[in-house]
Design a protein around this motif. Structure first.
Motif, PDB file in Angstrom:
ATOM      1  N   ILE A  75      -1.127  13.108   4.340  1.00  0.00           N
ATOM      2  CA  ILE A  75      -0.257  12.033   4.799  1.00  0.00           C
ATOM      3  C   ILE A  75       0.016  11.038   3.663  1.00  0.00           C
ATOM      4  CG2 ILE A  75      -2.302  10.788   5.584  1.00  0.00           C
ATOM      5  CD1 ILE A  75      -0.837   9.721   7.899  1.00  0.00           C
ATOM      6  N   ILE A  76       1.224  10.511   3.661  1.00  0.00           N
ATOM      7  CA  ILE A  76       1.619   9.534   2.626  1.00  0.00           C
ATOM      8  C   ILE A  76       2.042   8.252   3.329  1.00  0.00           C
ATOM      9  CG2 ILE A  76       3.424   9.038   0.889  1.00  0.00           C
ATOM     10  CD1 ILE A  76       1.613  11.035  -0.228  1.00  0.00           C
ATOM     11  N   ASN A  77       1.819   7.140   2.699  1.00  0.00           N
ATOM     12  CA  ASN A  77       2.242   5.852   3.250  1.00  0.00           C
ATOM     13  C   ASN A  77       3.487   5.394   2.499  1.00  0.00           C
ATOM     14  OD1 ASN A  77       1.974   3.612   4.934  1.00  0.00           O
ATOM     15  ND2 ASN A  77       0.846   2.453   3.414  1.00  0.00           N
ATOM     16  N   ILE A 115      -4.575   6.562  -0.502  1.00  0.00           N
ATOM     17  CA  ILE A 115      -5.051   7.229  -1.715  1.00  0.00           C
ATOM     18  C   ILE A 115      -4.063   8.309  -2.159  1.00  0.00           C
ATOM     19  CG2 ILE A 115      -6.861   8.753  -2.620  1.00  0.00           C
ATOM     20  CD1 ILE A 115      -8.886   7.108  -1.078  1.00  0.00           C
ATOM     21  N   ASN A 116      -3.539   9.059  -1.205  1.00  0.00           N
ATOM     22  CA  ASN A 116      -2.545  10.086  -1.564  1.00  0.00           C
ATOM     23  C   ASN A 116      -1.318   9.448  -2.208  1.00  0.00           C
ATOM     24  OD1 ASN A 116      -4.186  12.102  -0.554  1.00  0.00           O
ATOM     25  ND2 ASN A 116      -3.118  12.246   1.409  1.00  0.00           N
ATOM     26  N   SER A 117      -0.889   8.332  -1.643  1.00  0.00           N
ATOM     27  CA  SER A 117       0.280   7.633  -2.205  1.00  0.00           C
ATOM     28  C   SER A 117      -0.033   7.160  -3.620  1.00  0.00           C
ATOM     29  CB  SER A 117       0.656   6.432  -1.338  1.00  0.00           C
ATOM     30  OG  SER A 117       0.851   6.817  -0.008  1.00  0.00           O
ATOM     31  N   PHE A 118      -1.228   6.632  -3.810  1.00  0.00           N
ATOM     32  CA  PHE A 118      -1.631   6.130  -5.126  1.00  0.00           C
ATOM     33  C   PHE A 118      -1.688   7.271  -6.132  1.00  0.00           C
ATOM     34  CE2 PHE A 118      -3.285   2.697  -7.643  1.00  0.00           C
ATOM     35  CZ  PHE A 118      -4.192   3.250  -8.525  1.00  0.00           C
ATOM     36  N   TYR A 132       0.808  -1.200   0.000  1.00  0.00           N
ATOM     37  CA  TYR A 132       0.000   0.000   0.000  1.00  0.00           C
ATOM     38  C   TYR A 132       0.855   1.270   0.000  1.00  0.00           C
ATOM     39  CZ  TYR A 132      -3.925  -2.947   1.611  1.00  0.00           C
ATOM     40  OH  TYR A 132      -4.914  -3.896   1.729  1.00  0.00           O
ATOM     41  N   THR A 133       2.123   1.130  -0.320  1.00  0.00           N
ATOM     42  CA  THR A 133       3.021   2.284  -0.206  1.00  0.00           C
ATOM     43  C   THR A 133       3.311   2.906  -1.564  1.00  0.00           C
ATOM     44  OG1 THR A 133       5.008   0.931  -0.421  1.00  0.00           O
ATOM     45  CG2 THR A 133       4.159   1.280   1.811  1.00  0.00           C
ATOM     46  N   VAL A 134       3.810   4.132  -1.488  1.00  0.00           N
ATOM     47  CA  VAL A 134       4.101   4.861  -2.715  1.00  0.00           C
ATOM     48  C   VAL A 134       5.211   4.148  -3.504  1.00  0.00           C
ATOM     49  CG1 VAL A 134       5.728   6.444  -1.578  1.00  0.00           C
ATOM     50  CG2 VAL A 134       4.523   7.183  -3.610  1.00  0.00           C
TER      51      VAL A 134
END
Lengths: 729, 373
Positions: free
Chosen positions: A503-505, A419-422, A378-380
């Motif tokens: 926030i980013i994962n 979602i932000n990472s995606f 699930y990470t960038v």
């Protein structure tokens, strides 16, 4: 053989054995407890905290009881594997007595289970160390602290290696502990003098030898009963694979697949994967001659896409699990065109790094990110890897757990992080809203206005060459269905919630994972959840432990405070680093299950090397701390460069340094060595306890892998302390 | 290094601990009650100067000053009972009416769906646990008066206001007031309820509503007490009462593998509905998905749902649906006379509505329901 030599040999063997037994026990208990606790890192934190609390308590008490030398040692080495065996049986029986359909035990119940299963055996491990040191000293063995530490560490290393590469494949945990008991019996037999005790040992050995033969049967029975107590359906089979404990249950006419007690999949899964079919078809894909990569346990998706003429590469890490899934696919879909399916046994991220293949679609159906191992999907960084393997008009589709109508702050931050990472990787993307969120990322610019997109899908599907095939394969299929996941007010709510969260994962800062964990804890409605998710209370707990430790050391004298403080800090650093190392390993390579023992073994090897290095006259204290700092830096580099050698060497360096401090300080002691050994062992494990407490609950959630920087700073503080204070002792 | 005495060290530790304790405990201190947005509740009785008994639902909570009921939203203050959630809306969406699910009530229309915090049950499978198991102050809410709510329904062109997600009856006073305003503005009001209300409360509210959907969770007291934290009997009474009061009623049973899918219980449930309501009362068997505290139970096998439906149809019920299984033929409405599909659905959207003035276009049989405003 003269008595002195005989006694020395007994001591060396006992010390080595305790190391082996403790190391194997730790690996077994961590694996089994993780299975029962559904395997997240908070569980590792709880286990480690209790482990070290037990050892610390045992070491602290040890001073007060007069060592009666060999009989005391013999009793302890018999007791240790016995307690491990009893703990395992109690653990397997727990679900039978604590029956719940809840997804997980409340945190308080987990703590009680862990206390009952871990504390007694850990207590023994801690208790016996000062006794062994004292016994060695009385036998006029030079550098008794070094000798005991070295032998115990070597034993732990041996046990870890044997477990990882031999035992785990051949013998079940119950059988393993029984074998350890037999070995303990043989060792004890050599020193026990009374006839009746000798007879008792022989009888026990015979009984246990028989029990080993039936241990698999007993384990199977207990696990079946405990599974039935807490899961619906009938247990059809279970397998202990190198990656997890797998259960397959029949529920009605379906099959449910569990890994480490977590529900992975149900077959048939026709209705579960319909949204994914919509997601792919809505991009305009015609499936025929399309290359698709799928990661996730599904049968229907493979069937539909393969039947429609797509070529599927399926990545799965566990060949045993896949074998069961495949059998199910064939039984449900006898006409499955298997020539279109290629299976790769690998972790998805590793596969993407190693393959040069390009796909029209990458579909990722990961398990929920309830462990760091799953969070890496699930990470960038992972999304970037996916994008690298797409054609110029390729798409990436993922699904994540969403929300029903509102989100609490934890869930909001988790969803936002993913979602932000995606979106960072796929700026042109479509995001649905609801109980499950589907993200479609385009490797090209595309109009992602929802109503235009859906209208186009509705319009184009009927004319698509694939529509007839899909309507035959998927009963009642209609593109209209896809509208359900893009309900306007739900999307507006999601967009508004995401506005405030940036926030980013990422791998180095796995924020999404910790937020998901906090959300899971919130669901458990546990009182302990308030403490665990409140970092201030965890810091308060740390301060209390520090004060109690200092108070205890102070009662023994100034030397004990200073030595105890040094060892406390080094114990904290080593435990924190070890937890970060285990998490970093999972972050990079995925499955840790069968490698836990290897990492522990390397740690023990480091301890052994460290203690061996104290045979010299000079202490090289500052040099040792610089080695510690080097190890921490290497560990940090591992999180960036992902080279396993960096990890393994860093574990050894960190352990070598911290493992050398105790023998170093003990070797300076001339009188009442047992008292100092007790203090240092207690200090080491109290520090480790604090490291186990603070790292998963405070350091990692806030600083991620950058927590290592904090540990490096602590290392430098040790140097300053040494220069200021220690030289006076 | 400057030396520190033991006394100084201990003092500084104590001060640090004090600061940390205060800093960490403050968020958990009970919020001071600010009475201005709270409304005195209906359905309670005074026990003494400090104690009241809430009579809204069968929990019958006995409350002293400052304490709240099991539902978390009714509190005793100064010897009186107050609703803490009057107008306090924590969730606000526009949903298709079929999502409730209400299949025989204004199909194809949207419902302005609102909810607050709290619930008088604690179902382990609650989809809306973030609402239902939260205290009101834990959620971001907006204050909307009944008049404003009806006005917003008209602005959004939604002919229905649905009180839904968590148990709406804990917001009893607000619903009661809203219904009065809604009626004057030709807006329908529905509640999506667990049916766990005392008789006098439901007798007062139900006749004012246009439709009710009641969760008939199981025909099993054991299920209600172990899985939901409630009782079966009041729910049965309210199902019967809703029918008697001529409120449009639909029932939903979320089928959870091994917990409430016993065929005998399903049969008994169907018989109860036929006897105490009528055979045309729609019954929805919806598919369970792992959620909240039941994440390790797999989704309901579709064959189980189909079996439940067959049992209900065999017992004489005419309108039995399967929900949460998009694309299944049992999502559609079939004329109970000629068996032809009269309303077709895709997920929770109506795709085709062939009814003519509420009648089957093929055989002219009246299909029970409320089809137009």
């Amino acid at each position: 053989m003269d008595t002195m030599k005989y006694n020395r040999i007994f001591l060396y063997i006992s010390t080595f054995f305790i190391g082996v037994s403790a190391s194997i026990a730790q690996a077994i208990m961590i694996r089994e407890l993780l299975m029962f606790f559904r395997g997240n890192e908070l569980s590792i934190g709880i286990i480690m905290v209790l482990w070290f609390a037990g050892i610390s308590a045992g070491a602290a008490i040890s001073k007060k009881i007069q060592a009666h030398q060999f009989s005391s040692i013999a009793h302890n080495i018999l007791l240790h594997p016995s307690l491990v065996c009893i703990s395992l049986i109690l653990l397997y029986c727990t679900p039978i007595f604590y029956h719940t359909y809840d997804s997980f035990y409340p945190l308080e119940v987990e703590l009680i289970i862990a206390v009952v299963c871990l504390l007694p055996q850990c207590f023994i491990t801690g208790y016996i160390f000062p006794v062994l040191v004292n016994a060695c000293s009385r036998l006029t063995i030079n550098n008794p602290g070094t000798v005991v530490f070295l032998l115990e560490s070597l034993g732990a290393f041996t046990g870890g290696i044997a477990f990882t590469f031999l035992i785990i494949q051949k013998i079940n945990p119950l059988g393993t502990t029984l074998i350890l008991f037999i070995i303990a019996c043989i060792i004890s037999f050599t020193v026990v003098q009374q006839r009746i005790k000798r007879l008792a040992i022989v009888i026990a050995m015979v009984i246990v030898a028989f029990a080993i033969a039936y241990s698999s049967y007993v384990e199977k029975k207990l696990l079946s009963l405990s599974f039935a107590a807490n899961h619906p359906g009938t247990l059809l089979e279970y397998r202990r694979t190198p990656y997890q404990m797998m259960f397959v249950a029949g529920v009605g006419d379906t099959i449910a697949l569990y890994g480490n007690n977590n529900l992975y999949a149900q077959f048939p899964d026709d209705y579960q994967v319909r949204p994914i079919i919509h997601a792919l078809l809505s991009t305009g894909s015609v499936l025929k001659d399309t290359d698709i990569l799928i990661s996730g346990d599904t049968a229907f998706l493979h069937y539909v896409f393969a039947y429609a003429g797509a070529s599927i590469d399926h990545v799965t890490v566990d060949p045993v699990m896949w074998n069961i899934v495949q059998q199910k696919i064939i039984s449900i879909y006898p006409d499955f065109p298997s020539q279109f399916l290629n299976v790769y046994y690998d972790d998805t991220r590793n596969y993407l790094k190693s393959t040069g293949k390009i796909y029209n679609a990458v579909i990722i159906l990961p398990p929920p990110p309830d462990s760091i191992m799953h969070n890496r999907l699930y990470t960038v960084e992972f999304f970037k890897d996916c994008k690298l393997h797409l054609t110029h008009n390729g798409v990436c589709i993922i699904q994540i757990e969403g929300f029903a109508n509102i989100m609490n702050p934890f869930l909001r931050r988790y969803v936002a992080s993913v979602i932000n990472s995606f979106r960072q990787v796929f700026p042109s993307s479509l995001i649905s809203a609801g109980d499950t969120i589907y993200c479609i990322g385009f490797n090209y610019n595309r109009d992602t206005d929802t109503s235009n997109y859906l209208s186009q899908y509705l319009k184009n599907f009927s004319a698509s060459p694939i529509s007839k095939t899909i309507r035959i394969l998927v009963p009642g299929f209609s593109p209209q269905e896809f509208k359900m996941y893009f309900q306007e007010s739900q999307q507006e709510y999601l967009a508004k919630q995401l506005q405030s969260e940036h926030i980013i994962n990422s791998d180095l800062l796995p924020k999404g994972y910790f937020e998901y964990l906090a959300n899971s804890l919130k669901q458990s409605s546990s009182e302990a959840e308030r403490i665990i998710t409140n970092p201030l209370l965890m810091i308060l707990l740390l301060i209390i432990i520090v004060i109690l430790s200092l108070w205890y050391f102070n009662s023994r004298g100034t030397q004990h405070i200073i030595f105890g403080s040094i060892i406390f800090v080094s114990g904290f650093i080593s435990m924190a680093a070890m937890i970060i190392a285990l998490i970093a390993y999972q972050n990079v390579f995925g499955v840790l299950y069968y490698k836990i023992a290897l990492c522990n073994a390397l740690f023990m090897l480091g301890l052994a090397i460290g203690s061996a290095s104290t045979f010299t006259q000079k202490d090289f204290f500052i040099t040792r701390i610089m080695v510690l700092i080097t190890g921490l830096v290497m560990l940090f580099c591992f999180t960036i460069y992902n080279n396993p050698t960096l990890l393994y060497v860093s574990i050894i360096l960190i352990a070598a340094t911290t493992g050398s401090f105790i023998p170093l300080l003990l070797n300076r002691q001339t009188n009442d060595i047992q008292l100092l050994a007790s203090t240092l062992d207690a200090a080491d494990h109290s520090g480790a306890l604090c490291g186990a407490l603070i790292t998963p609950f405070v350091l990692l959630p806030f600083f991620g892998m950058y927590s290592l920087v904090i540990l490096i700073v602590m290392g430098f503080i040790l140097i300053v302390f040494r220069l200021q204070n220690y030289s006076h002792i | 290094m400057r030396s520190v005495t033991r006394k100084q060290f201990l003092h500084s530790c104590l001060y640090s601990m004090q600061a940390l304790v205060v800093g960490s405990v403050i968020p958990f201190l009970p919020e001071d009650v600010i009475a201005s947005n709270y409304r005195q509740a209906l359905h309670w009785k005074k026990i003494d100067a400090q104690t009241v008994q809430c009579n809204l639902c069968p929990n019958q909570c006995m409350l002293t000053n400052g304490t709240r009921g099991l539902c978390k939203v009714r509190q005793c203050m100064d010897g009186k009972l107050y609703s803490l959630v009057y107008g306090r809306i924590a969730a606000y969406h526009i949903d298709p009416i079929e999502k409730k699910p209400l299949y025989h009530f204004l199909p194809g229309n949207d419902a302005l769906s609102v909810a607050t915090a709290g619930c008088n049950f604690s179902c382990k499978f609650c989809q809306n646990w973030q609402l239902s198991q939260s205290q009101p102050e834990e959620l971001d809410s907006q204050y909307i008066t009944p008049v404003q709510l009806v006005k917003q329904a008209k602005e959004h062109k939604t002919p229905v206001i649905a009180f839904t997600y968590n148990e709406p009856s804990i917001q009893y006073e607000y619903i009661y007031d809203t219904v009065q305003v809604a009626k004057k503005n030709n807006i329908s009001c529905v509640i999506i309820s667990n049916g766990y209300l005392n008789k006098h409360a439901s007798e007062m509210l139900y006749p004012l509503l246009n439709a009710i959907k009641i969760d008939f969770k199981a025909y099993s007291q054991k299920f209600y007490s172990e899985i939901c934290g409630g009782n079966l009997s009041p729910v049965l009474s309210n199902i019967e009462l809703a029918k008697k009061k001529n409120v449009w009623l639909e029932l939903v049973n979320l089928v959870i593998p091994t917990l409430n899918d016993n065929p005998d219980d399903i049969r008994a449930m169907a018989r109860f509905i036929k006897t105490h309501c009528d055979s045309t009362t729609p019954l929805h068997f919806t598919r369970f998905y792992p959620i909240y505290k039941l994440k390790n139970i797999p989704p309901t096998p579709v064959s189980t749902l189909e079996r439940c439906r067959e049992i209900a149809l065999a017992e004489g019920l005419k309108y039995v649906y399967i929900g949460n299984v998009p694309g299944h033929s049992a999502n559609n409405t079939y004329c109970h006379n000629c068996g032809k599909p009269v309303i077709e659905r895709s997920g929770f959207y109506t795709t085709t509505n062939k009814l003519k003035s509420g009648k089957c276009p093929y055989c002219n049989t009246a299909i029970p329901g409320i089809w137009t405003l």
